[in-house]
Design a protein around this motif. Structure first.
Motif, PDB file in Angstrom:
ATOM      1  N   THR A  13      71.951 -48.173  18.426  1.00  0.00           N
ATOM      2  CA  THR A  13      72.030 -48.592  19.823  1.00  0.00           C
ATOM      3  C   THR A  13      70.772 -49.360  20.197  1.00  0.00           C
ATOM      4  OG1 THR A  13      73.288 -46.588  20.294  1.00  0.00           O
ATOM      5  CG2 THR A  13      72.450 -47.802  22.178  1.00  0.00           C
ATOM      6  N   SER A  14      70.945 -50.563  20.738  1.00  0.00           N
ATOM      7  CA  SER A  14      69.803 -51.400  21.109  1.00  0.00           C
ATOM      8  C   SER A  14      69.514 -51.294  22.609  1.00  0.00           C
ATOM      9  CB  SER A  14      70.087 -52.863  20.759  1.00  0.00           C
ATOM     10  OG  SER A  14      71.098 -53.382  21.603  1.00  0.00           O
ATOM     11  N   TYR A  15      68.373 -51.791  22.987  1.00  0.00           N
ATOM     12  CA  TYR A  15      67.992 -51.851  24.397  1.00  0.00           C
ATOM     13  C   TYR A  15      69.039 -52.643  25.176  1.00  0.00           C
ATOM     14  CZ  TYR A  15      65.301 -53.014  28.568  1.00  0.00           C
ATOM     15  OH  TYR A  15      64.883 -53.172  29.866  1.00  0.00           O
ATOM     16  N   GLU A  16      69.480 -53.761  24.608  1.00  0.00           N
ATOM     17  CA  GLU A  16      70.489 -54.603  25.264  1.00  0.00           C
ATOM     18  C   GLU A  16      71.798 -53.845  25.468  1.00  0.00           C
ATOM     19  OE1 GLU A  16      68.596 -55.653  22.665  1.00  0.00           O
ATOM     20  OE2 GLU A  16      67.302 -56.988  23.824  1.00  0.00           O
ATOM     21  N   ASP A  17      72.153 -52.968  24.511  1.00  0.00           N
ATOM     22  CA  ASP A  17      73.356 -52.141  24.657  1.00  0.00           C
ATOM     23  C   ASP A  17      73.230 -51.220  25.874  1.00  0.00           C
ATOM     24  OD1 ASP A  17      74.476 -53.216  22.324  1.00  0.00           O
ATOM     25  OD2 ASP A  17      73.661 -51.602  21.071  1.00  0.00           O
TER      26      ASP A  17
END
Length: 76
Positions: A37-41
């Protein structure tokens, strides 16, 4: 899969310390996350779940570290 509790609100500085003021109208949500899971997600999910217009509002993610006794210790 881990879960992260998202709480809508804002930080305020009062009496020489920072306090988090919860937005009771928006409340909180549980977000599933893993190492992929990314920050953008997170940002995308928050805008969608809270139905916030990203053209009108800038999102800032902050966190509070848990008390040491609440942190899971790796016993491997």
């Amino acid at each position: 899969m881990d879960h992260i509790i998202l709480v809508c609100g804002k930080w305020k500085f009062e009496r020489k310390k920072w306090l988090f003021e919860v937005d009771n109208d928006q409340g909180s949500k549980l977000l599933a996350a893993n190492e992929e899971t990314s920050y953008e997600d997170f940002v995308k999910t928050i805008y969608e779940d809270y139905e916030v217009d990203f053209a009108e509002h800038e999102l800032e993610l902050t966190y509070v570290l848990p008390k040491p006794k609440l942190v899971k210790k790796n016993l491997d």
